[in-house]
Design an enzyme around this catalytic site. Structure first.
Site, mmCIF file in Angstrom:
data_model
loop_
_atom_site.group_PDB
_atom_site.id
_atom_site.type_symbol
_atom_site.label_atom_id
_atom_site.label_comp_id
_atom_site.label_asym_id
_atom_site.label_seq_id
_atom_site.Cartn_x
_atom_site.Cartn_y
_atom_site.Cartn_z
ATOM 1 C CG ASP B 324 -2.069 -0.929 1.073
ATOM 2 O OD1 ASP B 324 -2.598 -0.967 -0.042
ATOM 3 O OD2 ASP B 324 -2.426 -1.616 2.050
ATOM 4 C CD GLU B 365 -1.874 17.577 5.033
ATOM 5 O OE1 GLU B 365 -2.131 17.803 6.236
ATOM 6 O OE2 GLU B 365 -2.335 16.596 4.399
ATOM 7 C CB ALA B 396 -15.775 20.238 4.629
ATOM 8 C CB THR B 398 -14.002 27.934 3.764
ATOM 9 O OG1 THR B 398 -13.259 27.157 4.708
ATOM 10 C CG2 THR B 398 -15.149 28.619 4.473
ATOM 11 C CG MET B 400 -9.706 28.831 1.208
ATOM 12 S SD MET B 400 -9.885 30.571 0.818
ATOM 13 C CE MET B 400 -11.410 30.990 1.632
ATOM 14 C CG ASP B 535 -5.144 -1.488 7.783
ATOM 15 O OD1 ASP B 535 -5.798 -1.487 6.716
ATOM 16 O OD2 ASP B 535 -4.582 -0.479 8.241
ATOM 17 C CG ASP B 539 -7.053 -4.422 2.965
ATOM 18 O OD1 ASP B 539 -7.346 -4.105 1.806
ATOM 19 O OD2 ASP B 539 -6.466 -3.682 3.762
#
Lengths: 604, 699
Positions: B324, B365, B396, B398, B400, B535, B539
């Site tokens: 993965d 990030e 979610a 905007t 931003m 996991d 799967d």
């Protein structure tokens, strides 16, 4: 050793090398059913046979059916051979009247045990001869019972080899071919044309072909001589090409009517290796990687040259005791030097040594000199060649399947060292395969060692009918280590389906005829059946694609490994026996001690 | 506790073994010595044909020694010594096996201690709760676990969320979160709830729990011979029979020789037994099961629980590795790698704004942007509180996030959203913005536009970062002939870019569980063996289909049941180590088999001349080691044969050293070391023992 001697050996090898590829391609096309150049001529005959015998060409068999077909075929032809021998007195083509009341003096009786031994011998491609052909077998027996087996047993060997190769070449398949089709094709397309051509070549050299009875002749010295003759050339070619080795005459290829000239000798030597060498290339083509075939060819060549080197060197060196007596043992322009005992003057030492090595590398068993008269080391090589399983080019078909058996073993033992489940040609070598391979290895060792061991010590009672009373070793010409070599050689030759005799053993007694017959049967079929099982198991498997993690089986490393496994497995099994036979004899000879006709005080 | 270690999800272990115990831990050795005597039981020895033959031989010579002791024989001392060393040979082999088992048994004992009797609070109909012993719980029962409780059995969380200490199973002390629904719902019996309260539906009956299975596995109680091991056993048993034939028939050959030479006598049974034991492959026969057990144990040292030895062996054969992307090949989150300003804007200004907007952004990030700004422009984190900063969190709607301060409003976010924002502030959108964004997208990255009020400043390039060292490991795998395929939900473009950067051989983009399954089946149809990690419950079918399925311990019960290995550290990269261990296991077997057979050459040279010294003195020429007497030659060979087993125990337990290289190179190297080395090594060895025996006047 002389330059001329090595030149003869080199010429021999180069011709084999040159013929390997064309013959290999021909056989691949033939057995893969892709059509050959001989089709216009032979296809109608092939079809006719199928129609006559009710063989369905397109119907393939699983390994069990294949094995049963082979066994049934062998058993039936065995029985026919036995009957022809026993009934030869009532059958035609018997100018000497063998087996009848008016047989010439000195003609031998065809006893049940001898007929059985001979039938097994020819059915198993061994051609061990407990009899003197010219005083025992009628022409009809020679041609109908024995020469046909020279074709069929050889064709059956080729068929089994091809079936095993199909196991590697196919994937996710149940069938491994049709035994009857393979048998017919090997006979009609390979053995027959080659034998016809070979026979004509031999006739050109003076090999005879007639149906005359004995000719009485008066020699220059005024002595009386009975000259045996017969349809020799037709049997001679296939005797060599099919690695059969059963001579028309007792003297086999040493007889001037069987092998008159140095050229006929070269041809006969070439015939032995021709088909086995070609099959290595056929194998490469069938598994779609000719390098794999050449790898086997290379391993075989290494072992071949090693054998030739030792035998030739030992024979040329001769017996140090003779040198000690002032006999010239160096080769010179006027005389060959070395050990010429038991060798034909027209062949000399190199061609005799080469012939001895080739005939035992392959399971041929024809001889052009007396192996019994070789120096201890010179005679050790033929013995070891047989005990290694006759995989150095080997018998037609038998050499290839024998070598593939060792390749499987080599791949299994060493292949683990690359960190994967061992694979050969993309097929995983697992439980089933190693079980069958070990079964074959074990059977061969057991047959040679147990029979020889028994032969070394067994005693027969006073009223015994199976053998003259007393120890079995009394049948030997020699005592000491050489006697042990003789008895070891007999059972090795039988089990290995070689058929050559070290000589020096009177084997035409019910005891030896029967035990050697059992050894021949075991050596042939307890090797073939497990290997057909391997073929069946391999054919069913998927092919694992090759990658950098796959053990390469075409390089020099693998060739070396394969040679080492063949030598080590053989050497470890037979070293104790060989040490007490040829090895100790050699060491004693170095100390100027020989054993001759020693009587066995201990036994009496 | 299995292994105490530092573990973080992104640890990149080079190929090394982390051991909780040294190889020769005194308590383990003590127990092993005891066990090696217990294993003399013929019923147990029968499973190992080679060593069984040795035991029979030892019993035979013991009988002869007893007879000679009463009857009186000149070579009684010799027979006694041979007998002693034959028993040692058997004991040494047993010791090797016991040592290999000992480590597992010690671990099992530790695990058993955690299996204390717990009290479960079982929910009954209505809202009643009753207290029962954990051993009375059955599948389907629902229990309540609160902070401080041990979870009484394996199960799924059906209500609530809790932090759980799983160190009893995994050795990892950091607590993990378990919650109802999704892929984090599985809990294991014996672990401890640290906070909150959960309701658990029990999924296993007593005796079948994960902990029970784990104990059974580490203890080797259910150990079955693997396919390769069985095949190898056939070969060495076959060779044993061949040598038995060679030795048994040597007697008639010897009798013949003695009679014809009129000197000496045929070798005694003691001597024949000695020769037989020296020839049969006792080295591999004695160490074979130890190698297998130790291989399983090594997997365990990596904190991977293999459900069968077969799975470990299959790992060595794997041709295709499905990995993965997220968490295995990449760090699992995107990181800022570049600031790309639009025309007329300095890169430094962009970096400054980007950093400002991210100071309060705690997402990976966001943090990576701050880090990049610091590394590239030495921009330090500023104390923004004094500027009356007002942070705007990502939502979610905007799409931003950013900051308002000193009349500036800095925003970063999806290109379209930021463009909208700029337009809203009366700014113009430079055409470059779209171009840069597309370029980043096309290269597999994520663009994050940055604006300050009406001005567009530029774009932050976010990228999935490939873990360090992955390319090298894939190169190694390729050298070993293993193809790696990256599985990702990304679009093909992104996937291709990451695949190229990581150096994998192939990738499967926008992969659904079904695609994964199809890929496995396709590979298998081509004769390849496939390994994968997984996991999620999704799967499970693929894990079951794969030849080697490594489930993560954090995963669902379904995944753990479907795979044939569970990684207690939940580190998918482990698969590579497991493959290496599998290969090492097979290599060790091959190496010792080769060594064992190669050894025989020297033994013939020692024993054969000794046997026939009187009958054929000339055979003394084969005594190239110059061994000083027949008795000492035979005894030295038997002793060497016994000692080599002990000497190779560490190799059997550790495995032969292994570096990734192609098969041809590996074979060449191992043939040289174990084949050629195996032929040579016994010569000096036997010679040395012969000298010592001479010095000590033992033979």
């Amino acid at each position: 050793m002389t330059a001329n001697g090595w030149l003869q050996i080199a010429v021999f090898f180069l011709v084999i090398l040159a013929l390997t590829k064309p013959l290999g391609i021909f056989m691949e096309k033939l057995f893969e059913g892709r059509g050959t150049r001989l089709d216009p001529l032979l296809r109608p005959i092939e079809r006719g046979i199928y129609r006559f015998c009710g063989i369905r060409e397109d119907r393939e068999q699983r390994w069990t059916e294949y094995a049963i077909s082979l066994l049934v075929f062998s058993a039936v032809t065995l029985l026919v051979t036995y009957l022809i021998q026993r009934l030869q007195g009532w059958l035609p083509l018997n100018p000497q009247g063998l087996g009848t009341a008016h047989a010439a003096q000195g003609a031998a009786a065809m006893t049940p045990d001898l007929a059985f031994n001979t039938a097994v011998s020819f059915t198993t491609n061994t051609n061990w001869q407990s009899y003197v052909p010219e005083t025992t077998m009628s022409y009809l027996t020679q041609m109908l019972a024995l020469a046909t087996h020279n074709f069929f047993s050889a064709a059956a060997g080729i068929a089994v080899a091809i079936a095993l190769v199909r196991g590697f070449a196919r994937h996710s398949a149940e069938a491994i071919g049709n035994f009857w089709v393979d048998l017919v094709r090997a006979t009609v397309y390979v053995l027959l044309p080659l034998s016809v051509a070979g026979a004509l070549l031999l006739v050109s050299q003076g090999v005879i072909q007639n149906f005359h009875g004995y000719t009485a002749a008066t020699t220059l010295e005024g002595g009386a001589q009975t000259i045996a003759q017969g349809p020799v050339a037709s049997q001679e070619a296939v005797k060599m090409l099919g690695t059969n080795g059963g001579g028309f005459f007792n003297a086999n290829s040493a007889h001037p009517f069987e092998n008159p000239t140095p050229l006929s000798n070269l041809l006969e030597t070439l015939f032995i290796f021709l088909i086995p060498a070609g099959l290595t290339y056929t194998f490469g083509r069938m598994v779609k990687d000719t390098r794999q075939g050449w790898a086997l060819f290379a391993a075989m060549s290494v072992l071949f040259f090693a054998g030739v080197l030792v035998t030739y060197a030992s024979e040329q060196a001769g017996n140090p005791m003779l040198a000690g007596l002032g006999v010239q043992s160096q080769a010179s322009a006027s005389q060959p030097g070395g050990n010429m005992e038991g060798k034909e003057a027209r062949f000399g030492i190199p061609a005799s040594a080469l012939f001895a090595v080739v005939t035992t590398d392959a399971s041929c068993g024809a001889v052009n000199s007396m192996h019994d008269s070789f120096t201890p080391l010179g005679g050790l090589v033929p013995l070891i060649n047989i005990e290694l399983g006759e995989v150095i080019f080997g018998g037609v078909g038998a050499g290839l399947y024998g070598m593939l058996m060792f390749a499987i073993l080599a791949v299994f033992i060493a292949g683990l060292m690359v960190g994967r489940t061992p694979e050969y040609l993309g097929k995983k070598i697992e439980q089933k395969e190693v079980k069958m391979v070990m079964l074959a290895v074990l059977t061969l060792a057991a047959s040679i060692l147990l029979f020889s061991g028994a032969g070394a010590i067994i005693q027969f009672a006073k009223n015994s009918w199976v053998n003259p009373p007393g120890p079995a070793v009394a049948n030997l010409n020699n005592g000491g280590p050489h006697g042990l070599s003789e008895i070891l050689y007999a059972y090795s030759s039988g089990t290995g389906n070689n058929g050559s005799a070290f000589a020096g053993l009177n084997a035409n007694t019910p005891w030896f005829n029967t035990t050697i017959a059992v050894a021949m049967w075991v050596g042939r079929f307890l090797m073939i059946i497990p290997l057909l099982a391997v073929a069946g198991s391999l054919a069913r498997k998927k092919v694992v694609p090759a990658s950098a993690g796959t053990l390469p089986t075409h390089g020099s490393l693998f060739v070396g490994l394969l040679v080492a496994v063949v030598v080590i497995v053989g050497a470890l099994t037979f070293f104790p026996a060989l040490a007490l036979g040829p090895l100790v004899e050699h060491l004693l000879m170095q100390q100027h001690k020989l054993f001759s006709m020693v009587m066995f005080g201990w036994w009496s | 506790m299995i292994v105490t270690q530092e573990s973080s999800p992104v640890t990149l272990m080079p190929l090394k073994r982390r051991r909780a115990r040294p190889l020769f831990d005194p308590p383990i050795v003590r127990r092993a010595v005891r066990d090696s005597f217990a294993k003399l039981n013929p019923a147990h020895m029968l499973k190992n044909p080679v060593m069984f033959v040795v035991e029979v031989g030892a019993a035979l010579t013991t009988g002869l020694a007893v007879r000679d002791a009463f009857g009186g024989a000149a070579d009684l001392v010799f027979t006694l010594q041979i007998t002693l060393w034959l028993w040692f040979t058997v004991l040494f082999a047993n010791l090797a096996e016991a040592m290999a088992e000992g480590r597992g048994k010690a671990q099992a004992d530790t695990l058993r201690k955690t299996k204390t009797e717990t009290v479960a609070r079982r929910c009954k109909s209505g809202n009643r709760v009753e207290e029962v012993a954990a051993s009375q719980l059955r599948q389907g029962d629902v229990v309540i676990c609160e902070a401080g409780n041990l979870i009484p059995g394996d199960g799924d969380v059906i209500e609530g969320i809790a932090s759980v200490d799983e160190s009893a199973i995994t050795g990892e002390s950091a607590p993990v979160i378990r919650e109802s629904g999704g892929d984090r719902s599985a809990v294991t019996g014996g672990t401890k709830v640290l906070s909150d309260c959960i309701r658990v539906r029990i999924t296993s009956n007593p005796g079948e729990t994960f902990l029970d299975r784990m104990i059974a596995l580490v203890e080797g109680a259910q150990r079955q011979k693997t396919p390769n091991e069985i095949a190898l056993n056939i070969v060495i048993a076959g060779l044993t029979l061949v040598f038995l034939l060679a030795v048994v028939t040597l007697l008639p050959f010897a009798q013949y020789s003695v009679a014809s030479a009129g000197a000496g006598r045929a070798p005694s049974v003691t001597v024949l037994v000695s020769l037989l034991v020296c020839l049969i492959p006792t080295t591999i026969g004695g160490l074979l099961s130890a190698i297998g057990i130790a291989g399983m144990d090594r997997v365990m040292q990596h904190n991977v629980l293999a459900m069968s030895g077969k799975a470990v062996e299959a790992a060595g054969d794997v041709n295709t590795l499905l990995l993965d992307k997220t968490g295995t090949i990449t760090m699992g989150n995107r990181q800022a790698v570049e600031f790309i300003p639009v025309d007329g804007i300095e890169e430094a200004e962009l970096a400054d704004a980007a950093q400002l907007s991210s100071l309060a952004d705690e997402t990976p990030e966001g943090r990576s942007i701050v880090v990049l700004a610091k590394e590239k422009y030495r921009l330090r984190g500023r104390e923004v509180a004094e500027h009356e900063a007002h942070f705007i969190a990502f939502s979610a709607q905007t799409r931003m996030s950013g900051v308002d301060l000193d009349h500036r409003s800095v925003r970063k976010g999806a290109t379209e959203s930021v463009a909208e924002f700029v337009r809203g502030n009366g700014g113009i959108i430079p055409r470059e913005l779209v171009e840069i964004s597309d370029r980043i997208s096309n290269s597999g990255g994520t663009p994050l536009a940055v604006a300050d009020g009406p001005r567009v400043l530029g774009v932050i390039h976010l990228k999935d970062v490939v873990k360090g060292g992955m390319r090298e490991r894939f190169d190694h795998l390729r050298a070993m002939g293993i193809r790696t395929v990256m599985i990702t939900g990304d679009n093909p473009l992104t996937a291709a870019a990451i695949a190229a950067e990581a150096g994998v051989d192939d990738f499967l983009a926008q992969a659904t569980p079904r695609d994964k399954m199809d890929l496995i089946k396709k590979e298998q149809a081509g004769g390849r063996l496939v390994a994968m990690t997984g996991d999620g419950t999704n799967d499970a079918p693929a894990l079951a289909q794969a030849d080697v399925g490594l489930a993560m311990n954090t995963g669902t019960m379904a995944a753990k049941e479907a795979g044939n290995m569970v990684d207690l550290d939940s580190n998918p990269t482990k698969l590579i180590e497991v493959v290496a261990i599998g290969k090492q296991l097979l290599m060790t077997r091959g190496a010792l088999t080769t060594f064992s057979i190669a050894n025989d050459v020297a033994k013939y040279f020692a024993i054969l001349p000794a046997m026939f010294m009187v009958t054929y003195p000339v055979l003394g020429k084969l005594n190239i080691m110059g061994l000083h007497s027949p008795e000492s030659a035979i005894l030295a060979s038997v002793i060497f044969n016994a000692l080599i087993i002990i000497a190779l125990v560490p190799l059997a337990l550790r495995g032969v050293s292994y570096r990734p290289m192609n098969a041809a190179a590996l074979l060449g190297r191992n043939l040289l070391v174990y084949g050629v080395g195996g032929i040579i090594a016994p010569f000096p060895g036997i010679w040395l023992i012969d000298r010592l025996l001479g010095l000590l006047h033992l033979a």
